[in-house]
Design a protein around this motif. Structure first.
Motif, PDB file in Angstrom:
ATOM      1  N   PHE A  64       0.258   5.678  -7.516  1.00 32.04           N
ATOM      2  CA  PHE A  64       1.333   5.079  -6.722  1.00 32.04           C
ATOM      3  C   PHE A  64       1.888   6.098  -5.730  1.00 32.04           C
ATOM      4  O   PHE A  64       2.041   5.817  -4.545  1.00 32.04           O
ATOM      5  N   LYS A  65       2.149   7.313  -6.215  1.00 35.15           N
ATOM      6  CA  LYS A  65       2.661   8.378  -5.340  1.00 35.15           C
ATOM      7  C   LYS A  65       1.584   8.821  -4.358  1.00 35.15           C
ATOM      8  O   LYS A  65       1.865   9.052  -3.181  1.00 35.15           O
ATOM      9  N   GLU A 122       4.681  -2.869  -1.882  1.00 37.30           N
ATOM     10  CA  GLU A 122       4.208  -3.947  -2.738  1.00 37.30           C
ATOM     11  C   GLU A 122       3.843  -3.486  -4.147  1.00 37.30           C
ATOM     12  O   GLU A 122       3.542  -4.277  -5.011  1.00 37.30           O
ATOM     13  N   GLY A 123       3.890  -2.177  -4.396  1.00 36.32           N
ATOM     14  CA  GLY A 123       3.573  -1.648  -5.719  1.00 36.32           C
ATOM     15  C   GLY A 123       2.090  -1.354  -5.850  1.00 36.32           C
ATOM     16  O   GLY A 123       1.263  -1.867  -5.108  1.00 36.32           O
ATOM     17  N   ILE A 124       1.757  -0.540  -6.807  1.00 39.74           N
ATOM     18  CA  ILE A 124       0.365  -0.123  -6.999  1.00 39.74           C
ATOM     19  C   ILE A 124      -0.517  -1.278  -7.455  1.00 39.74           C
ATOM     20  O   ILE A 124      -1.690  -1.355  -7.082  1.00 39.74           O
ATOM     21  N   ASP A 125       0.020  -2.197  -8.224  1.00 41.92           N
ATOM     22  CA  ASP A 125      -0.800  -3.299  -8.752  1.00 41.92           C
ATOM     23  C   ASP A 125      -1.285  -4.237  -7.660  1.00 41.92           C
ATOM     24  O   ASP A 125      -2.346  -4.843  -7.787  1.00 41.92           O
ATOM     25  N   GLU A 126      -0.540  -4.359  -6.586  1.00 34.98           N
ATOM     26  CA  GLU A 126      -0.964  -5.189  -5.458  1.00 34.98           C
ATOM     27  C   GLU A 126      -1.805  -4.392  -4.465  1.00 34.98           C
ATOM     28  O   GLU A 126      -2.782  -4.889  -3.932  1.00 34.98           O
ATOM     29  N   LYS A 178      -1.405   5.551 -13.297  1.00 35.30           N
ATOM     30  CA  LYS A 178      -0.889   4.588 -12.313  1.00 35.30           C
ATOM     31  C   LYS A 178       0.268   5.175 -11.516  1.00 35.30           C
ATOM     32  O   LYS A 178       0.360   4.966 -10.301  1.00 35.30           O
ATOM     33  N   ASP A 179       1.128   5.939 -12.170  1.00 31.32           N
ATOM     34  CA  ASP A 179       2.253   6.567 -11.482  1.00 31.32           C
ATOM     35  C   ASP A 179       1.746   7.580 -10.462  1.00 31.32           C
ATOM     36  O   ASP A 179       2.233   7.621  -9.328  1.00 31.32           O
ATOM     37  N   ARG A 220       3.415   5.486  -2.091  1.00 35.32           N
ATOM     38  CA  ARG A 220       4.462   4.615  -2.638  1.00 35.32           C
ATOM     39  C   ARG A 220       4.556   3.282  -1.905  1.00 35.32           C
ATOM     40  O   ARG A 220       5.595   2.951  -1.320  1.00 35.32           O
TER      41      ARG A 220
END
Length: 108
Positions: free
Chosen positions: A28-29, A36-40, A24-25, A33
């Motif tokens: 995300f990158k 709203e974050g990776i989950d959204e 997930k990290d 980035r």
């Protein structure tokens, strides 16, 4: 980044929480980035069907390289990060990411 056939890879059957967070990290990158974050932005679901992976939720298509649809990210038994995607012909392909791509989160 190398495209490879699935018969050359041995995926893990289970991913630890640390491995799931590492995937997930990286994602995300990799997607820039998002605020709203990776989950959204790219919701993922951990599954262990056939092998363990962080799979994109079907309702949210994420397109890479113009015409490829991200399906999942996982880790091989050799600890390689792998992206699974559907190509323009809806054929499932895999890309093994280099260490630089994983550590830096380079876009491809």
């Amino acid at each position: 980044m190398n495209t490879i056939t699935v018969d050359k890879l041995t995926f893990k059957k289970k991913l630890s929480m640390i491995e799931q967070f590492a995937i997930k990290d990286f994602l995300f990158k990799w997607v820039g980035r998002p605020a709203e974050g990776i989950d959204e932005f790219l919701p993922l679901e951990y599954t262990e069907c056939v092998f363990a992976k962080m799979e994109a939720i079907q309702e949210k298509a994420f397109v890479i390289n113009g015409n490829e649809h991200f399906r999942y990210a996982t880790i091989t038994e050799a600890n390689q990060m792998v992206i699974g995607f559907l190509d323009w012909n809806n054929e499932l392909k895999h890309r093994v990411l280099s260490l630089d791509e994983v550590l830096i989160g380079k876009h491809f």
